[in-house]
Motif scaffolding. Structure first.
Motif, PDB file in Angstrom:
ATOM      1  N   SER A 133       0.823  -1.203   0.000  1.00 16.57           N
ATOM      2  CA  SER A 133       0.000   0.000   0.000  1.00 16.57           C
ATOM      3  C   SER A 133       0.862   1.259   0.000  1.00 16.57           C
ATOM      4  O   SER A 133       2.010   1.265   0.455  1.00 16.57           O
ATOM      5  CB  SER A 133      -0.904   0.019   1.239  1.00 16.57           C
ATOM      6  N   THR A 134       0.312   2.333  -0.535  1.00 18.85           N
ATOM      7  CA  THR A 134       0.968   3.635  -0.517  1.00 18.85           C
ATOM      8  C   THR A 134       0.995   4.169   0.907  1.00 18.85           C
ATOM      9  O   THR A 134       0.029   4.015   1.660  1.00 18.85           O
ATOM     10  CB  THR A 134       0.203   4.625  -1.413  1.00 18.85           C
ATOM     11  N   ARG A 135       2.096   4.795   1.294  1.00 14.72           N
ATOM     12  CA  ARG A 135       2.181   5.461   2.594  1.00 14.72           C
ATOM     13  C   ARG A 135       1.902   6.948   2.394  1.00 14.72           C
ATOM     14  O   ARG A 135       2.579   7.614   1.601  1.00 14.72           O
ATOM     15  CB  ARG A 135       3.541   5.234   3.238  1.00 14.72           C
ATOM     16  N   VAL A 136       0.894   7.450   3.095  1.00 14.30           N
ATOM     17  CA  VAL A 136       0.467   8.844   2.968  1.00 14.30           C
ATOM     18  C   VAL A 136       0.584   9.532   4.326  1.00 14.30           C
ATOM     19  O   VAL A 136       0.069   9.029   5.325  1.00 14.30           O
ATOM     20  CB  VAL A 136      -0.989   8.939   2.467  1.00 14.30           C
ATOM     21  N   ALA A 156      -8.042   8.476   2.460  1.00 17.11           N
ATOM     22  CA  ALA A 156      -6.838   7.762   2.021  1.00 17.11           C
ATOM     23  C   ALA A 156      -6.732   6.386   2.657  1.00 17.11           C
ATOM     24  O   ALA A 156      -6.397   5.402   1.982  1.00 17.11           O
ATOM     25  CB  ALA A 156      -5.594   8.595   2.339  1.00 17.11           C
ATOM     26  N   ALA A 163      -4.564   3.006   1.727  1.00 11.02           N
ATOM     27  CA  ALA A 163      -3.232   3.507   2.062  1.00 11.02           C
ATOM     28  C   ALA A 163      -2.924   3.296   3.539  1.00 11.02           C
ATOM     29  O   ALA A 163      -3.823   3.133   4.369  1.00 11.02           O
ATOM     30  CB  ALA A 163      -3.122   4.992   1.719  1.00 11.02           C
ATOM     31  N   GLU A 194       6.773   7.967  -1.141  1.00 13.94           N
ATOM     32  CA  GLU A 194       5.599   8.191  -0.304  1.00 13.94           C
ATOM     33  C   GLU A 194       4.924   9.503  -0.691  1.00 13.94           C
ATOM     34  O   GLU A 194       5.414  10.248  -1.546  1.00 13.94           O
ATOM     35  CB  GLU A 194       5.999   8.184   1.174  1.00 13.94           C
ATOM     36  N   ALA A 243      -3.987   8.207  -2.150  1.00 13.15           N
ATOM     37  CA  ALA A 243      -3.801   6.799  -1.807  1.00 13.15           C
ATOM     38  C   ALA A 243      -3.461   5.943  -3.017  1.00 13.15           C
ATOM     39  O   ALA A 243      -2.760   4.940  -2.896  1.00 13.15           O
ATOM     40  CB  ALA A 243      -5.059   6.264  -1.133  1.00 13.15           C
ATOM     41  N   HIS A 276      -1.618   6.640  -5.568  1.00 13.03           N
ATOM     42  CA  HIS A 276      -0.477   7.302  -6.209  1.00 13.03           C
ATOM     43  C   HIS A 276       0.267   6.417  -7.213  1.00 13.03           C
ATOM     44  O   HIS A 276       0.802   6.912  -8.201  1.00 13.03           O
ATOM     45  CB  HIS A 276       0.491   7.770  -5.118  1.00 13.03           C
TER      46      HIS A 276
END
Length: 307
Positions: free
Chosen positions: A2-5, A49, A54, A133, A261, A263
């Protein structure tokens, strides 16, 4: 993976009041109902997000009285709240939202703790950012806090998204270190005018603003979807699903949080998924409570395409 936001932004208590029509000056109008819940653009976008899949870290500030309740709402969604300051000498931010039967709204915001975010907490949150990120910013905290966070993110190689909402009032409020600007039509005109790139129409404003800031720009158009202009010169439009709106309060926050999220997906695909999420959100009352989870949307929206 997962994307880190990381979200640096506002956290509010929202008092949403539903009534048949918005009152005029000096007029009293009876309400249908009221609801109190988590709100604030920062918190709403953090919730969006994390519900989009995310891993989300929140930096901001709450007051002593209702801060614990707001933090509990964020933590229940799995949001990391370690960088949220608890301020004993001020109240949490608060918003009063009036929504009429046509789903139109007007909002009054008391910033409270959102305008007293300690720079040290922002630095601590941004120190954990890594290349690839995402840092997500809005415009409900002091401009110097957003600018500070953006610089730290850029130094770390993170992707910076700024939602210029509410619209900035001066050129000094504009975040310079960014990769993606998200605005609605009103905010687009305001930012373009502040940068002396007013343009003649939507398309030229997007292109001129993208050139002036050296960034990608997305403009949300309500039920008409979203238009965009990318740094490489590509521009386009994505339609929104047709729905019957009940409350549009968190539509833009849902869109922006999903955009952050997702990205790693191709740009146009991110737009379609974010618009689908925002369209579902407006069919429900409330701000944060209306934001859908990824599982509620069509799985095909999140399957990687060739572009």
């Amino acid at each position: 993976m997962s994307t880190r936001v990381t979200v640096v932004g506002s956290i509010n208590t929202d008092d949403a009041i539903r009534l048949s029509r918005l009152p005029g000056p000096g007029e009293t109008v009876g309400a249908h109902s009221s609801m109190t819940a988590l709100g604030g653009k920062g918190a709403n976008q953090a919730v969006a997000a994390v519900r989009a899949g995310a891993s989300v870290r929140m930096a901001g500030a709450v007051g002593a009285a209702d801060g614990a309740v707001l933090l509990d709402f964020l933590a229940r969604d799995g949001i990391d709240i370690d960088a949220v300051a608890r301020l004993e000498d001020t109240a949490s931010g608060r918003a009063v939202v009036l929504i009429d039967d046509a789903a139109e709204n007007c909002i009054v915001v008391v910033p409270g703790a959102n305008h007293a975010i300690p720079a040290a907490d922002v630095d601590r949150a941004c120190a954990a950012l890594r290349s690839g990120e995402v840092l997500l910013l809005q415009n409900e905290v002091p401009a110097h806090i957003s600018a500070r966070a953006a610089r730290r993110a850029r130094e770390a190689g993170a992707h910076v998204i700024w939602n210029a909402a509410p619209a900035p009032v001066s050129r000094g409020d504009i975040v310079a270190d960014l990769d993606l600007l998200v605005v609605n039509e009103h905010e687009l005109v305001v930012v373009a005018t502040l940068l002396d790139t007013p343009g003649q129409d939507l398309r030229s404003r997007l292109a001129d603003l993208s050139d002036a800031l050296g960034t990608d720009v997305v403009c949300t158009l309500g039920s008409d979807g979203a238009a965009y202009h990318l740094r490489g010169g590509e521009s386009g439009h994505a339609p929104a699903p047709r729905v019957s709106a009940v409350d549009t309060t968190a539509a833009g926050d849902t869109f922006t949080g999903y955009l952050a999220a997702l990205h790693t997906l191709p740009f146009e695909q991110r737009l379609r998924a974010a618009l689908a999420a925002a369209s579902l959100a407006v069919t429900r009352p409330g701000a944060a409570p209306s934001i859908p989870r990824r599982a509620e949307l069509e799985p095909a929206l999140f399957e990687r395409t060739s572009r």
